[in-house]
Scaffold this active site. Structure first.
Site, PDB file in Angstrom:
ATOM      1  N   HIS A 104      25.525  41.581  56.601  1.00 45.23           N
ATOM      2  CA  HIS A 104      26.166  42.061  57.837  1.00 45.23           C
ATOM      3  C   HIS A 104      26.400  43.562  57.735  1.00 45.23           C
ATOM      4  CE1 HIS A 104      28.439  41.579  61.552  1.00 45.23           C
ATOM      5  NE2 HIS A 104      29.344  42.396  61.054  1.00 45.23           N
ATOM      6  N   GLU A 434      40.218  18.993  78.420  1.00 39.16           N
ATOM      7  CA  GLU A 434      40.212  17.527  78.502  1.00 39.16           C
ATOM      8  C   GLU A 434      38.805  16.940  78.365  1.00 39.16           C
ATOM      9  OE1 GLU A 434      42.320  14.798  79.569  1.00 39.16           O
ATOM     10  OE2 GLU A 434      44.179  15.872  79.177  1.00 39.16           O
ATOM     11  N   ARG A 619      43.795  18.976  69.645  1.00 38.15           N
ATOM     12  CA  ARG A 619      42.902  19.661  70.584  1.00 38.15           C
ATOM     13  C   ARG A 619      42.921  21.144  70.222  1.00 38.15           C
ATOM     14  NH1 ARG A 619      44.594  18.526  76.427  1.00 38.15           N
ATOM     15  NH2 ARG A 619      43.788  16.427  76.050  1.00 38.15           N
TER      16      ARG A 619
END
Length: 660
Positions: A104, A434, A619
């Site tokens: 990188h 969701e 989540r």
């Protein structure tokens, strides 16, 4: 040692040469086909591979299962990536027992992401470098194996710095590749709190904004000088490119963008002045500044502009359906803060947007999207960007009114999507976290995570499935009919004006609003199934800034993308959210107006939400796409969000009949 290499550009060529010199056996090389719109000043990995007799491939999607299988058949012991432009999936990385390593072009953890060479110059850095690091699922985040620092001189431009970095990379690889081969390396974990991430740059990002300082503009010129596309500006509608410049310590009261002199060609900036040393009018030839001034018809006092004069006359028209909602009213505020947006809004109420009703660039109609179809079609045709934010998005409604959820969230929005296709308008569509449902991934990834929902007899999934199907319809319209779109997935955004306490009284609100109502009324805080479910809470200001950048769409980087917008660092269970909220409530200056805390009460989800509810244990978003496309990171701590949300709602309560 057998290796498979992913490579492109000069760094790819020198990486391959270094591997061969160190005695590695390269089984295959994966590269890219050259972009005809890109000036190819660099070496060809494909040509080098052919000359060395190494099989070379340039698949559109190296992460496709067929390519994963072919790479597996090569049995690489180690994998290397040298400036390969696509993220390599974890399935490929896991094929090499000795690991995968990437070169990188920065001093990680600084300047993760795209174009670090250009970004360090844009930002006026005096040092950069090259880093060889272990590859992990997250881009540029693996442990550091070796680094070499490179000084940036004041007269360095992109190409000279590129050559310096190539020289440093050769040195680093010569020193490090033998150690990797013999398993003799020391790895240092990156410090995440020091990480910065930057997105892809496009030619459109390099316009010169004359209100900025001369040093900032000079750095922009350095960062994109030939063979990059160059920094540019306009005289009226005539575009010109600045190839080289100097900062001039000229003290002038002239307006930024004004021509101070033509020989030398000196332009007033927000601070100081910029001398245009060489430049180019349109697609012409490169010439010195004074000749460029003559070619462009500039005289002392002429004004330059950052965009074509014809483009500067009209504001971007944004149509927000559901403008009075939580996201809609905060987004309106952010757009009107700038001077180049005209906002058109529709909603069934106006309490949250009353502060904008007299704004000259805000146009509001009170109405229902299921009734005002002609108004909506006309304004889709009239506007440039469409955000259909109308939806029922409170969990209790999924089981209480599943058909109404489907009719509004799916059927009404599908009609709007088709208007956007018909009139070829850009749509920014609110998907939802969701849609991931009961996915078991640690981080929910837009491009790789499976979308898993429960059985048909669990109606709580009707919202998730309605949104998911719309996502798929929009994607298909993009693929087949050229619809310009971006899907964004909010993860538990919180802040002032999230629902209201009246909605919470009938159970039709999000979690924090319901908890605040319990505190205000002195009723127990209900923890559904114990409140152990974890969510990642995101401040509305962070969310809106990301959404604003999607609307801005610098370099069209957001087109065709799905972008999670959430804060993976702000993870907490609902129980922990309640405890943090309670602590903030007890310290609030208005606390004495409200009843004593009534405690926490554990309740079953079926008794609260009704039959057919299922919950999700965790989540957490991957925000890789947000970093890449938006150069965005969430900044605001969850406690600050809780404090401000609580304060807002407590100050909406009528305290006249409360004991002091």
């Amino acid at each position: 040692m057998k290796t498979v290499v992913f490579a492109y550009h000069d760094m790819g060529c020198l990486g391959i040469e270094a591997l061969l010199a160190a005695g590695y056996e390269i089984s295959a090389i994966f590269t890219h086909t050259d972009n005809p719109g890109e000036k190819a000043f660099y070496g060809s990995v494909a040509r080098l591979a052919a000359e060395r007799g190494i099989p070379v491939y340039a698949p559109d999607n190296v992460n496709h299962p067929l390519w994963v299988e072919r790479i597996a058949q090569l049995s690489p012991e180690v994998i290397f990536s040298f400036y390969y432009r696509h993220l390599i999936c974890d399935e490929i990385l896991q094929l090499a027992p000795r690991g995968a390593f990437n070169l990188h072009g920065s001093l990680l953890p600084k300047y993760r992401g795209r174009a670090p060479l250009n970004w360090v110059l844009v930002n006026g850095e005096t040092e950069t470098g090259v880093t060889l690091h272990r590859m992990v699922k997250r881009a540029d985040a693996g442990a550091i194996v070796a680094q070499l620092r490179v000084a940036i001189a004041p007269d360095d431009i992109a190409i000279t710095l590129h050559h310096k970095l190539c020289h440093a990379a050769r040195q680093l690889l010569e020193q490090t590749l033998p150690a990797i081969k013999h398993g003799n390396i020391l790895e240092i974990a990156q410090r995440e709190n020091e990480a910065t991430c930057f997105g892809r740059r496009t030619p459109d990002d390099s316009f010169l904004e004359w209100h900025k300082s001369a040093s900032v503009l000079h750095n922009m010129v350095r960062a994109v000088a030939d063979p990059w596309p160059g920094a540019f500006s306009y005289v009226g509608n005539q575009k010109f490119t600045v190839w080289s410049s100097r900062v001039h310590p000229h003290a002038s009261k002239a307006q930024p963008g004004s021509v101070i002199s033509v020989a030398p060609l000196l332009i007033a900036c927000g601070d100081g002045a910029l001398e245009i040393v060489t430049g180019q009018a349109g697609d012409g030839i490169t010439m010195q500044g004074s000749q460029l001034a003559q070619t462009l018809g500039l005289v002392q006092g002429s004004r330059l502009n950052s965009q074509p004069a014809c483009a500067a006359r009209r504001r971007t028209r944004v149509l927000i359906l559901g403008v009075n909602g939580f996201i809609g009213n905060h987004l309106t505020e952010r757009l009107l803060r700038e001077d180049h947006y005209e906002v058109y809004g529709l909603d069934i109420g106006s309490d949250a947007i009353s502060r904008f009703l007299n704004h000259p660039h805000f146009h509001f109609v009170e109405g229902d999207i299921s009734i005002h179809s002609e108004w909506i079609e006309y304004h889709v045709k009239k506007c440039d960007v469409v955000l259909p934010l109308v939806a029922i998005a409170t969990p209790i409604e999924y089981t209480r009114n599943p058909l109404r959820v489907f009719e509004l969230d799916f059927e009404e929005n599908l009609r709007i999507i088709r208007y956007c296709v018909k009139y070829r308008k850009r749509i920014i569509f609110p998907s939802t976290s969701e849609v991931y449902g009961m996915c078991s991934d640690k981080y929910f990834d837009e491009d790789h995570s499976n979308l898993i929902v429960g059985p048909v007899n669990k109606p709580r999934w009707i919202y998730s499935v309605s949104k998911q199907l719309l996502d798929r319809v929009i994607w298909a319209y993009g693929e087949k009919e050229g619809l310009q779109f971006t899907l964004f997935r909010p993860f538990n955004w919180m802040g002032p004006r999230l629902d209201n306490l009246n909605a919470a009284r009938i159970g039709s609100s999000r979690a924090i609003t319901q908890l605040i109502l319990n505190l205000v009324e002195g009723s127990p805080i209900k923890l559904i199934d114990g409140g152990k479910q974890k969510r990642c809470f995101t401040d509305i200001r962070d969310g809106i800034e990301a959404l604003y950048r999607i609307i801005e769409n610098a370099g069209n980087r957001c087109d065709g993308e799905i972008i999670n917008i959430g804060n993976p660092e702000n993870e907490a269970s609902i129980e922990e959210l309640g405890e943090m909220l309670l602590a903030s409530f007890e310290k609030h200056p208005l606390r004495h107006y409200f009843p004593p805390f009534a405690g926490f009460r554990v309740v079953e989800s079926s008794s609260y939400y009704g039959k057919g509810y299922q919950d999700v244990e965790h989540r957490k978003p991957s925000i890789r796409n947000a970093r890449r496309c938006l150069n965005w990171e969430p900044k605001i701590d969850m406690q600050e969000t809780i404090d401000e949300t609580l304060d807002f709602f407590l100050r909406t309560v009528d305290l006249t009949d409360k004991p002091s």
